[in-house]
Design an enzyme around this catalytic site. Structure first.
Site, PDB file in Angstrom:
ATOM      1  N   TYR A 107      -3.008   9.426  -1.105  1.00 41.22           N
ATOM      2  CA  TYR A 107      -4.145   8.503  -1.069  1.00 41.22           C
ATOM      3  C   TYR A 107      -3.969   7.391  -2.100  1.00 41.22           C
ATOM      4  O   TYR A 107      -4.100   6.203  -1.781  1.00 41.22           O
ATOM      5  CB  TYR A 107      -5.446   9.260  -1.332  1.00 41.22           C
ATOM      6  CG  TYR A 107      -6.676   8.385  -1.281  1.00 41.22           C
ATOM      7  CD1 TYR A 107      -7.269   8.051  -0.073  1.00 41.22           C
ATOM      8  CD2 TYR A 107      -7.242   7.876  -2.458  1.00 41.22           C
ATOM      9  CE1 TYR A 107      -8.395   7.232  -0.024  1.00 41.22           C
ATOM     10  CE2 TYR A 107      -8.367   7.064  -2.420  1.00 41.22           C
ATOM     11  CZ  TYR A 107      -8.939   6.751  -1.202  1.00 41.22           C
ATOM     12  OH  TYR A 107     -10.050   5.933  -1.155  1.00 41.22           O
ATOM     13  N   SER A 140      -9.449   0.606  -3.282  1.00 36.86           N
ATOM     14  CA  SER A 140     -10.073   1.696  -4.024  1.00 36.86           C
ATOM     15  C   SER A 140      -9.795   1.517  -5.507  1.00 36.86           C
ATOM     16  O   SER A 140      -8.881   0.778  -5.892  1.00 36.86           O
ATOM     17  CB  SER A 140      -9.488   3.038  -3.548  1.00 36.86           C
ATOM     18  OG  SER A 140      -9.873   4.110  -4.390  1.00 36.86           O
TER      19      SER A 140
END
Length: 255
Positions: free
Chosen positions: A159, A146
């Protein structure tokens, strides 16, 4: 000759978390490139729906339902895939979740749940697939990282931590397995319009911020991740090891 560099005909690929969103798009793209694709998730009903939709596009896929956070289930699942379909050539470790809360209020169970799926689940899949690939001297592993592998953002501490961990897991597995003919690389998406981000997409304030922050000026479309993934799965990337390929509209390139 150039076409052959991206041809996945005869390759067996497992895509985790592929009943919807990014995982589904990547599974579809790999199948279109010629791979035999195995869909994975925990919900057999949703996997069957994805399989039917792909079949309507003329793409035949297989299903292997197991929980990536359960190491025994992962080992049994990958062993079963190889017993039924032959050697696994490609693993796309995509399954992941994001649960938000201010860091001062983050419950321990929220932190653990995100890390369990996003780090432990990827590790279990990489280990189970990777040991087989190392033994055979061939394989492609693609972790789905990501922009949060590089950038921080409020309310997503687990996350962002998990995606940062995947960046280093990708590099470490490269350091161990490249000499055995196994390529371990990562694709790092930016902000994409998916089922999981629909609330943010529909939030005009957030979308306005995003379009000003991203040089490309818009949300990504999941189909735009396919090219990078096919590249990292195909012969074209045989000398690419330990790399994170950001597909983020330029987000990580600018302040």
């Amino acid at each position: 000759m150039s076409h052959a560099l991206f041809d996945l005909t005869g390759r067996l690929a497992l895509v985790t978390g592929s009943s919807q969103g990014i995982g589904y798009a990547l599974a579809k793209g790999l199948a279109e490139a010629g791979a035999k694709v195995v869909l994975n998730g925990r919900d057999t009903g949703r996997l069957a729906n994805a399989q039917r939709t792909l079949a309507s596009h003329g793409l035949k896929t297989e299903i292997a339902a197991f929980d990536v956070t359960d190491p025994d289930a992962v080992e049994a699942g990958i062993a079963g895939i190889e017993q039924a379909h032959g050697p696994l050539h490609i693993l796309v470790a995509n399954a992941g979740i994001n649960l938000r809360a201010p860091s001062v209020d983050m419950p321990p169970e929220t932190w653990r749940k995100v890390m369990s799926v996003n780090v432990d689940g990827v590790w279990f899949c990489c280990q189970a697939a990777g040991k087989r690939m190392v033994h055979r001297g061939r394989g492609k592993i693609i972790t789905i990282c990501s922009v949060q592998s590089e950038l921080g953002r409020p309310t997503i501490a687990p996350y962002a931590s998990s995606k940062g961990a995947l960046r280093m897991l990708t590099r470490t597995l490269c350091a161990e397995w490249a000499k055995h003919g196994v390529n371990v690389n990562g694709v790092a998406p930016g902000y994409y319009d998916t089922e999981l981000t629909s609330a943010l997409v529909q939030d005009p304030t957030f979308t306005d911020w995003l379009c000003k922050r991203v040089p490309a000026g818009r949300w990504g479309k999941v189909e735009e991740l396919v090219g990078a993934t096919v590249f990292l799965a195909a012969p074209a990337s045989d000398f690419v090891h330990g790399h994170l390929l950001y597909v983020d509209g330029g987000m990580t390139a600018v302040v």
